[in-house]
Scaffold this active site. Structure first.
Site, PDB file in Angstrom:
ATOM      1  CB  VAL A  24     122.464  57.506 129.490  1.00 17.40           C
ATOM      2  CG1 VAL A  24     122.772  59.017 129.464  1.00 17.40           C
ATOM      3  CG2 VAL A  24     121.010  57.327 129.551  1.00 17.40           C
ATOM      4  CE1 TYR A  25     131.074  57.734 131.043  1.00 14.37           C
ATOM      5  CE2 TYR A  25     131.302  55.314 130.051  1.00 14.37           C
ATOM      6  CZ  TYR A  25     131.774  56.627 130.374  1.00 14.37           C
ATOM      7  OH  TYR A  25     132.975  57.008 130.485  1.00 14.37           O
TER       8      TYR A  25
END
Length: 118
Positions: A24-25
């Protein structure tokens, strides 16, 4: 918008890696990089002469060390060409350059300030 303005976004060198739990990052930072490219094209004609992103590698800060063992940190140090973590001044100096007149022909770029880490 003021003529000759500068926009400096922040991404991450993690995008070039495949670290577990970072999907996600890394995905959000990939969006930052594309946003940077698009804004450069859209705002260049309006006098915003520099729109770039900085993608730091591991930087020696308290936040970086959270949850990492000394062995993990040493392994990360060894991943780049200099065998060290970045320092906050390494990133700050790049910000200063991108905010200066000397960078007026650089736009839409992501600059990986990571000691040569792939």
């Amino acid at each position: 918008m003021e003529q000759n303005g500068r926009i400096i976004n922040f991404s991450t060198s993690v995008i070039g890696q495949m670290f577990p739990t970072y999907s996600v990052y890394a995905g959000t930072k990939g969006a930052v990089e594309q946003f940077t490219r698009q804004l450069a094209k859209e705002l260049g004609p309006k006098g915003i002469t520099t729109i770039n992103a900085i993608a730091p590698g591991p930087v020696n800060t308290e936040l970086f060390a959270v949850g990492k063992t000394e062995e993990q940190i040493e392994g990360i140090r060894e991943m780049n060409a200099f065998g060290r973590l970045g320092e906050p001044d390494d990133i700050a100096n790049l910000v200063l350059f991108l905010a200066s007149e000397e960078s007026q022909w650089i736009t839409g770029q992501t600059i990986r300030s990571n000691g040569g880490d792939v």
